[in-house]
Design a protein around this motif. Structure first.
Motif, mmCIF file in Angstrom:
data_model
loop_
_atom_site.group_PDB
_atom_site.id
_atom_site.type_symbol
_atom_site.label_atom_id
_atom_site.label_comp_id
_atom_site.label_asym_id
_atom_site.label_seq_id
_atom_site.Cartn_x
_atom_site.Cartn_y
_atom_site.Cartn_z
ATOM 1 N N UNK A 102 0.819 -1.215 0.000
ATOM 2 C CA UNK A 102 0.000 0.000 0.000
ATOM 3 C C UNK A 102 0.853 1.266 0.000
ATOM 4 N N UNK A 103 2.020 1.179 0.634
ATOM 5 C CA UNK A 103 2.936 2.325 0.606
ATOM 6 C C UNK A 103 3.413 2.544 -0.838
ATOM 7 N N UNK A 104 3.691 1.442 -1.552
ATOM 8 C CA UNK A 104 4.102 1.558 -2.952
ATOM 9 C C UNK A 104 2.970 2.148 -3.792
ATOM 10 N N UNK A 105 1.766 1.618 -3.583
ATOM 11 C CA UNK A 105 0.605 2.109 -4.357
ATOM 12 C C UNK A 105 0.353 3.595 -4.113
ATOM 13 N N UNK A 106 0.585 4.005 -2.859
ATOM 14 C CA UNK A 106 0.298 5.402 -2.476
ATOM 15 C C UNK A 106 1.128 6.379 -3.292
ATOM 16 N N UNK A 107 2.315 5.918 -3.716
ATOM 17 C CA UNK A 107 3.175 6.815 -4.500
ATOM 18 C C UNK A 107 2.537 7.209 -5.820
ATOM 19 N N UNK A 108 1.617 6.374 -6.288
ATOM 20 C CA UNK A 108 0.991 6.670 -7.584
ATOM 21 C C UNK A 108 -0.356 7.366 -7.444
ATOM 22 N N UNK A 109 -0.840 7.490 -6.229
ATOM 23 C CA UNK A 109 -2.144 8.155 -6.067
ATOM 24 C C UNK A 109 -1.990 9.665 -6.279
ATOM 25 N N UNK A 110 -3.065 10.319 -6.754
ATOM 26 C CA UNK A 110 -2.954 11.749 -7.065
ATOM 27 C C UNK A 110 -2.743 12.633 -5.837
ATOM 28 N N UNK A 111 -1.804 13.565 -5.970
ATOM 29 C CA UNK A 111 -1.551 14.550 -4.913
ATOM 30 C C UNK A 111 -1.452 15.917 -5.582
ATOM 31 N N UNK A 112 -2.474 16.748 -5.380
ATOM 32 C CA UNK A 112 -2.503 18.089 -5.976
ATOM 33 C C UNK A 112 -1.863 19.080 -5.035
ATOM 34 N N UNK A 113 -1.159 20.038 -5.589
ATOM 35 C CA UNK A 113 -0.589 21.077 -4.733
ATOM 36 C C UNK A 113 -1.177 22.428 -5.095
ATOM 37 N N UNK A 114 -1.556 23.165 -4.059
ATOM 38 C CA UNK A 114 -2.075 24.528 -4.236
ATOM 39 C C UNK A 114 -1.366 25.424 -3.243
ATOM 40 N N UNK A 115 -1.565 26.722 -3.392
ATOM 41 C CA UNK A 115 -1.008 27.627 -2.377
ATOM 42 C C UNK A 115 -2.163 28.369 -1.714
ATOM 43 N N UNK A 116 -1.860 28.965 -0.575
ATOM 44 C CA UNK A 116 -2.879 29.756 0.117
ATOM 45 C C UNK A 116 -3.358 30.881 -0.800
ATOM 46 N N UNK A 117 -2.414 31.443 -1.577
ATOM 47 C CA UNK A 117 -2.776 32.533 -2.494
ATOM 48 C C UNK A 117 -3.750 32.049 -3.565
ATOM 49 N N UNK A 118 -3.538 30.815 -4.080
ATOM 50 C CA UNK A 118 -4.477 30.262 -5.074
ATOM 51 C C UNK A 118 -5.900 30.267 -4.529
ATOM 52 N N UNK A 119 -6.006 29.991 -3.231
ATOM 53 C CA UNK A 119 -7.331 29.896 -2.626
ATOM 54 C C UNK A 119 -7.823 31.239 -2.097
ATOM 55 N N UNK A 120 -6.968 32.266 -2.247
ATOM 56 C CA UNK A 120 -7.359 33.612 -1.845
ATOM 57 C C UNK A 120 -7.534 33.796 -0.345
ATOM 58 N N UNK A 121 -6.754 33.059 0.423
ATOM 59 C CA UNK A 121 -6.891 33.164 1.880
ATOM 60 C C UNK A 121 -5.666 33.837 2.486
ATOM 61 N N UNK A 122 -5.938 34.811 3.345
ATOM 62 C CA UNK A 122 -4.866 35.499 4.066
ATOM 63 C C UNK A 122 -4.540 34.678 5.324
ATOM 64 N N UNK A 123 -3.305 34.196 5.405
ATOM 65 C CA UNK A 123 -2.949 33.354 6.541
ATOM 66 C C UNK A 123 -2.137 34.108 7.602
#
Ligand SMILES: Cc1cc2nc3c(=O)[nH]c(=O)nc-3n(C[C@H](O)[C@H](O)[C@H](O)COP(=O)(O)OP(=O)(O)OC[C@H]3O[C@@H](n4cnc5c(N)ncnc54)[C@H](O)[C@@H]3O)c2cc1C
Ligand SMILES: Nc1ncnc2c1ncn2[C@@H]1O[C@H](COP(=O)(O)O)[C@@H](O)[C@H]1O
Lengths: 252, 308
Positions: free
Chosen positions: A194-215
């Protein structure tokens, strides 16, 4: 039903925390980091809901630095279907406050439209115990905190909560925020395949700015200090000695 | 400055100890108005009006407020917020459920488990299971916070504040109460007891956990437990002491068959006198104990119970 699980990367619960000598914080350089233990319980519960047929998809989301990929891979290896990383800091020492985390999660919820968010009751680093409740407020959703049992019942969830006096059961309308407590389940270990399979699962990256949130933080950290240490006591050789010491000290 | 203190009201009754301790913290910040909310809350309001340092008591009675469900309670508090600089509650599970929701409705951060008040904007709170203390300065217009009761003395009685009625907010109807499972007990309440006797995994079974209860009853003490004891079913969840359970600071804390993990220490290391009984002389609990006894608990605890 889609379930969203926010997972935080924190200092491993076994590591002895060191406060930096200059009072600027806690040293996180080169220490073991892990998924917040409550979040492991939340991931486990989401996967069980899927295994029971109550959920179709489990999405893990983590907010922090690019290092949080590792935490998300752990969630994927446990059985989450996909992951979203929100980069909101460059330095692992920057802790994003629960209000900002809740705003980022709200933006993710608006896009993903889950029926349930399963979060931890508390992050073991800042010990805030706040994010789930804040997210529920921002969304106008019901909340069931400190869950030790979760059952889906049509368009509602019946949740037993660990409270000061014992246990309370409530029924919340979905969509809902549930925060999990220690007794809800025992999280599984990810198997090697399952650890091997997990490497192929989708992982999207966004930034706080993409989401328009002031952190930007609302709380300025003035200083971080060591608590007062207790002075070492003494060992007694017998119950009799213990009783007489306690009487001398006026403790009984 | 005007402070709104959310009283701890359980089934119509004021939890005096928790409320009076949070009141001590609130009074350092300004003029204190107490809110008592519940399906019935007037006798709680009556009791709150007698606490020293209370200027006014507001009572909100409505069926929707009966079980401190977060949505209607947070809506009520957020609706009153504009009159106050600080909104304060004791750090109970009820308040931890409600206060972050209030804070988010007001677009402010929450300050959880405050242990020290430096000034009106600056507070101390433990992080990392109490292994560090953070001093934080809030820039928010309203400070929403929960107070760790074990670090503040209870305010006394002798006041006679006026009581006014306020109405509940609209109930969004998102959740409903089903049942409570509360164990009735004659023992003192864990967080306010003068003596606490706690048992850990070393007890080995629910039957043998009775050894702890017998010792506690002999001392008129409350009973606590480690997470391992609760997880193993020896003790109920509300007895858990620690980082993620209850925080206690009694005059005397007796830890039996507990190793002393940092998560447990977080909940008891501010006790005045700590006694540890453990068969392992290397157990970390001995590093915080005033009196340590290396012994088998199955002989030491009955003997102690008899000799005290
Ligand atoms: C996220 C998280 C949150 C947690 N929160 C808490 C919390 O709030 N509270 C908490 O307590 N823990 C908490 N823990 C768990 C904590 O890390 C420890 O696992 C737990 O405190 C261990 O409990 P224990 O000391 O009873 O068990 P153990 O560590 O197993 O210790 C048992 C002790 O009993 C002694 N013993 C055994 N037999 C005898 C005998 N016959 N006579 C005398 N001594 C004997 C042993 O020598 C040993 O020291 C948390 C952990 C995590 C990951
Ligand atoms: N940076 C983060 N990334 C993902 N989830 C988080 C983050 N911070 C908090 N959470 C979630 O909110 C829960 C409570 O955290 P807290 O309110 O900080 O104690 C955690 O157990 C997580 O489920």
């Amino acid at each position: 039903m889609k379930v969203l699980v926010p997972v935080k990367r924190v200092i491993d619960y076994n590591v002895k925390v060191r406060v930096k000598a200059d009072g600027s914080g806690v040293d996180l350089a080169n220490v073991k980091m892990s998924m917040n233990p409550f979040d492991e319980i939340a991931v486990e519960e989401a996967i069980r809901l899927k295994e029971k047929g109550a959920a179709e998809e489990v999405v893990a989301v983590s907010i922090g630095t690019s290092k949080n990929q590792e935490t998300l891979r752990t969630a994927l290896a446990m059985g989450a279907d996909r992951a979203i990383l929100i980069e909101a800091a460059d330095d692992v020492h920057t802790d994003i406050e629960p209000l900002a985390v809740a705003k980022l999660l709200k933006a993710v919820v608006d896009e993903e439209k889950p029926q349930m968010v399963l979060a931890g009751k508390q992050a073991i680093d800042n010990d805030m115990n706040a994010t789930g409740q804040m997210l529920a407020a921002l969304l106008g959703w019901s909340q069931a905190t400190f869950a030790s049992e979760v059952n889906i019942d049509g368009d509602a969830a019946v949740v037993t909560r660990e409270v000061d006096g014992g246990l309370q059961t409530i029924k919340v309308q979905l969509p809902a925020i549930v925060t999990v407590d220690l007794r809800l389940n025992e999280p599984r270990y990810a198997s090697l395949p399952n650890i091997m399979k997990a490497k192929k699962k989708p992982l999207d990256t966004k930034t706080a700015a993409d989401l328009g949130v002031d952190v930007a933080p609302r709380l300025e950290i003035v200083k971080t200090s060591e608590p007062e240490a207790r002075k070492a006591g003494e060992m007694v050789g017998s119950v009799d000695e213990l009783v007489s010491k306690l009487k001398e000290a006026g403790a009984v | 400055m005007a402070v709104l203190l959310i009283a701890e009201v359980t089934n119509g009754e004021l939890q005096v100890d928790a409320t009076a301790k949070a009141l001590t913290a609130a009074a350092q910040l300004g003029d204190v108005t107490v809110l008592c909310a519940g399906a019935s809350a007037s006798s709680a309001a009556e009791a709150a009006s007698k606490l020293t340092g209370v200027s006014k008591v507001l009572v909100a009675e409505d069926a929707s407020l009966g079980h401190r469900l977060a949505e209607p309670t947070a809506a009520l508090i957020a609706g009153m917020a504009s009159d106050y600089s600080h909104i304060v509650a004791p750090a109970t599970t009820d308040a931890k459920n409600v206060m972050p929701r209030v804070a988010a409705l007001l677009d402010v951060m929450v300050l959880s488990d405050v242990t020290g008040i430096v000034d009106a904007d600056t507070f101390e709170r433990p992080i990392y299971a109490g292994n560090a203390i953070q001093t934080v300065k809030s820039s928010d217009a309203t400070k929403v916070m929960t107070i760790r009761t074990s670090t503040f003395d209870a305010a006394g009685e002798g006041g006679s504040a006026p009581v006014e009625t306020v109405s509940a907010a609209d109930n969004p109807g998102l959740s409903e109460w089903v049942e409570d499972k509360v164990a009735e007990s004659d023992r003192p309440e864990l967080t306010s007891a003068g003596i606490v006797v706690s048992g850990g995994r070393g007890l080995g079974s629910e039957e043998d956990f009775a050894l702890i209860e017998k010792l506690a009853d002999k001392l008129g003490a409350a009973v606590g437990a480690s997470r391992a004891a609760v997880d193993s079913g020896y003790a109920p969840n509300d007895w858990q002491v620690g980082q993620t359970g209850k925080v206690v600071a009694p005059e005397l804390y007796i830890a039996v068959g507990i190793s002393g993990a940092i998560q447990h220490l977080a909940g008891m290391k501010d006790s005045k006198v700590i006694v540890a009984i453990n068969k392992d002389e290397e157990a970390p609990i001995f590093q915080v104990a005033d009196y340590g006894l290396v012994a088998d608990l199955f002989t030491a605890v009955p003997e102690l119970t008899e000799k005290l």
